[in-house]
Scaffold this active site. Structure first.
Site, PDB file in Angstrom:
ATOM      1  N   HIS A 100       1.200  14.277   3.502  1.00 58.21           N
ATOM      2  CA  HIS A 100       0.920  12.847   3.552  1.00 58.21           C
ATOM      3  C   HIS A 100       0.834  12.406   5.004  1.00 58.21           C
ATOM      4  CE1 HIS A 100       0.927   8.715   2.055  1.00 58.21           C
ATOM      5  NE2 HIS A 100       1.606   8.438   3.153  1.00 58.21           N
ATOM      6  N   ARG A 146       4.316  -7.111   0.672  1.00 57.12           N
ATOM      7  CA  ARG A 146       4.645  -6.803   2.076  1.00 57.12           C
ATOM      8  C   ARG A 146       3.454  -7.089   2.981  1.00 57.12           C
ATOM      9  NH1 ARG A 146       6.030  -0.818   1.847  1.00 57.12           N
ATOM     10  NH2 ARG A 146       6.147  -1.015   4.097  1.00 57.12           N
ATOM     11  N   SER A 175       8.453   3.666   0.075  1.00 57.03           N
ATOM     12  CA  SER A 175       7.106   3.530  -0.485  1.00 57.03           C
ATOM     13  C   SER A 175       6.408   4.898  -0.501  1.00 57.03           C
ATOM     14  CB  SER A 175       6.321   2.522   0.359  1.00 57.03           C
ATOM     15  OG  SER A 175       4.944   2.669   0.200  1.00 57.03           O
ATOM     16  N   ASP A 222       5.674   0.130  -6.297  1.00 58.79           N
ATOM     17  CA  ASP A 222       5.156   0.163  -4.919  1.00 58.79           C
ATOM     18  C   ASP A 222       3.886  -0.679  -4.806  1.00 58.79           C
ATOM     19  OD1 ASP A 222       5.105   1.170  -2.154  1.00 58.79           O
ATOM     20  OD2 ASP A 222       3.236   2.070  -2.822  1.00 58.79           O
ATOM     21  N   LYS A 232       6.098   7.849  -3.949  1.00 55.86           N
ATOM     22  CA  LYS A 232       4.798   8.350  -4.426  1.00 55.86           C
ATOM     23  C   LYS A 232       4.704   9.864  -4.295  1.00 55.86           C
ATOM     24  CE  LYS A 232       2.832   5.259  -1.891  1.00 55.86           C
ATOM     25  NZ  LYS A 232       2.111   4.277  -1.122  1.00 55.86           N
TER      26      LYS A 232
HETATM   27  N1  URA Z   1       1.808   4.002   3.526  1.00 56.25           N
HETATM   28  C1  URA Z   1       2.442   3.755   2.348  1.00 56.25           C
HETATM   29  O1  URA Z   1       2.124   4.370   1.333  1.00 56.25           O
HETATM   30  N2  URA Z   1       3.402   2.841   2.324  1.00 56.25           N
HETATM   31  C2  URA Z   1       3.798   2.157   3.414  1.00 56.25           C
HETATM   32  O2  URA Z   1       4.703   1.342   3.327  1.00 56.25           O
HETATM   33  C3  URA Z   1       3.132   2.401   4.630  1.00 56.25           C
HETATM   34  C4  URA Z   1       2.147   3.344   4.660  1.00 56.25           C
END
Ligand code: URA
Length: 440
Positions: free
Chosen positions: A82, A168, A183, A161, A187
């Site tokens: 990621h 946010r 967050s 999220d 995932k």
């Molecule tokens: N990427 C994400 O998936 N979440 C965040 O809060 C920031 C970047």
């Protein structure tokens, strides 16, 4: 229990219990807690932070809000990566086939781009007929057969999220380390891989502007992953200027093919190999040096490019352009930008270049905006290089000359040319694992 009391407690820097965090997250997802109370809570977290235990609980509550992908029917170790987001960051398109060509499976779920950063799914969608909305059976079948597949996140992957991130985004609470960490990690854990490599970007175009902040975010994420039984490492990489020369979806696919064919920009090749080597290490393929060599071999012998073509074909994509030199030039307008001075390039600020590319049509400001896949920027010069007045610095691709004029203004503000030799940023700055931090 009352949301008011939980907000007050966090505002006063006290530690929340599992029951309290769960009450808030579940209540918000179910629509019982209104946006204004959740916004106040997020701002309290922004200023007060969270302990490691709170971060783990928050991640678990978010994870429990939706579907968890069970990859156990795909045999052997599965590894995921990621990136915290950048400009010109097409490494997923490169490392996925490299790692698969080394015999490690990658079942990857990715997102679309928003704002100045790009998203892997948009890049893939620029390939004619490429399908990224695959059902689970097809996704698994491709990973089993080819060794890798990249699909869009299912709608039910961490719905908490989705709702919280949207809030946010409009309440100036994105840049909070515990919120970013929970967050991302919710995932990643929901996506089911055994090993997770995080590419934490630092610099002008990244959420984390300083090295210290990037280290802290990395430590929180590595710690969360370890608590969930995952093997996790974070590599901190530079995002002061775009990675590679291409920014924009089809342009980035073309550049990824160049790297996979053994050529392409040096910085992109270096970051891609470091990320691949770290993924292979996590998957137990040997020492870092062995894994780096394995990864490099797949670029030199063409096996990673072969794997990429197989994956794209399996997902319905048309690979007929991949061997051609200049296939990404379908945009109606090509607009060159010339150097206005002679000297060395000191800066090409990633965030502004990302915005310029978005204006050209390559990105979306709002979720519902359409993308022009052929739009973007091709840089002919990079930071540290010498230019003469009148040299072509970049070519813009767009459908509209007016967009090029607007983008050129931003581009010129984001590029610095000066007489003296610039000091170059290190591309790979550090690695953070559960054992500690190694600085490079
Ligand atoms: N990427 C994400 O998936 N979440 C965040 O809060 C920031 C970047």
């Amino acid at each position: 229990m009352r949301a008011y009391d939980i907000i007050e407690k966090k505002r006063d820097k006290l530690e929340l219990s599992k029951g309290e965090i769960n009450f808030l997250i579940k209540g918000y997802v179910d629509g019982e807690i209104p946006d204004y109370q959740m916004s106040a809570f997020l701002m309290a977290v922004y200023f007060s932070g969270m302990t490691d235990d709170e971060c783990e609980i928050l991640t678990e509550c978010m994870l429990d809000s939706g579907e968890k992908i069970d990859l156990s029917e795909i045999d052997s170790v599965k590894v995921d990566k990621h990136s915290t987001g950048g400009v010109g960051d097409k490494t997923t398109l490169i490392v996925t086939p490299i790692v698969a060509a080394c015999g490690v499976k990658v079942a990857k779920m990715s997102g679309r781009g928003l704002g100045h950063t790009g998203g892997t799914i948009d890049k893939l969608a620029s390939i004619p007929h490429m399908e990224t909305n695959l059902d689970k059976e097809k996704f698994f079948e491709i990973v089993k057969k080819i060794g890798c597949s990249i699909v869009s996140q299912t709608g039910n992957l961490v719905p908490a999220d989705k709702k919280i991130y949207a809030l946010r985004d409009v309440t100036a609470t994105v840049e909070s380390k515990p919120l970013i960490a929970s967050s991302i990690m919710s995932k990643k854990i929901a996506s089911g891989a055994d090993c997770i490599l995080l590419d934490v970007k630092v610099g002008d175009g990244a959420f984390m502007k300083t090295f210290e902040d990037a280290v802290e975010l990395s430590k929180i994420m590595v710690n969360i992953g370890s608590r969930f039984g995952k093997k996790v490492a974070a590599v901190i990489t530079d995002m002061n200027s775009p990675l590679g020369n291409a920014v924009g979806n089809a342009l980035e696919v073309r550049e990824s093919c160049e790297i996979l064919k053994g050529s392409g920009p040096k910085d992109l090749r270096e970051v891609s190999l470091v990320l691949s080597a770290n993924m292979l290490c996590l998957a137990g393929k040997g020492t870092y040096e062995t894994c780096h060599k394995l990864a490099e071999n797949t670029l030199n012998d063409g096996s990673a490019f072969e794997k990429f073509k197989q994956m794209v074909e399996a997902q319905g994509g048309d690979i007929s352009n991949f061997e051609k030199e200049d296939y990404a030039s379908e945009a109606k307008i090509r607009h060159d930008v010339f150097a206005w001075d002679s000297g060395y390039i000191h800066a090409m600020r990633a965030e502004s270049l990302g915005k310029a590319s978005m204006i050209l049509g390559a990105g979306r400001e709002r979720k519902e905006d359409n993308i022009d896949y052929s739009a973007g920027i091709l840089l002919h010069r990079k930071v540290g290089e010498k230019v003469n007045k009148g040299d072509i610095l970049a070519t813009f691709y767009s459908s509209d000359e007016y967009k090029c004029i607007d983008a050129e203004k931003i581009f010129k503000e984001s590029v610095e040319i000066s007489e003296d030799l610039p000091k170059l940023n290190k591309l790979i700055k550090a690695r953070v694992t559960s054992q500690g931090i190694e600085k490079f």
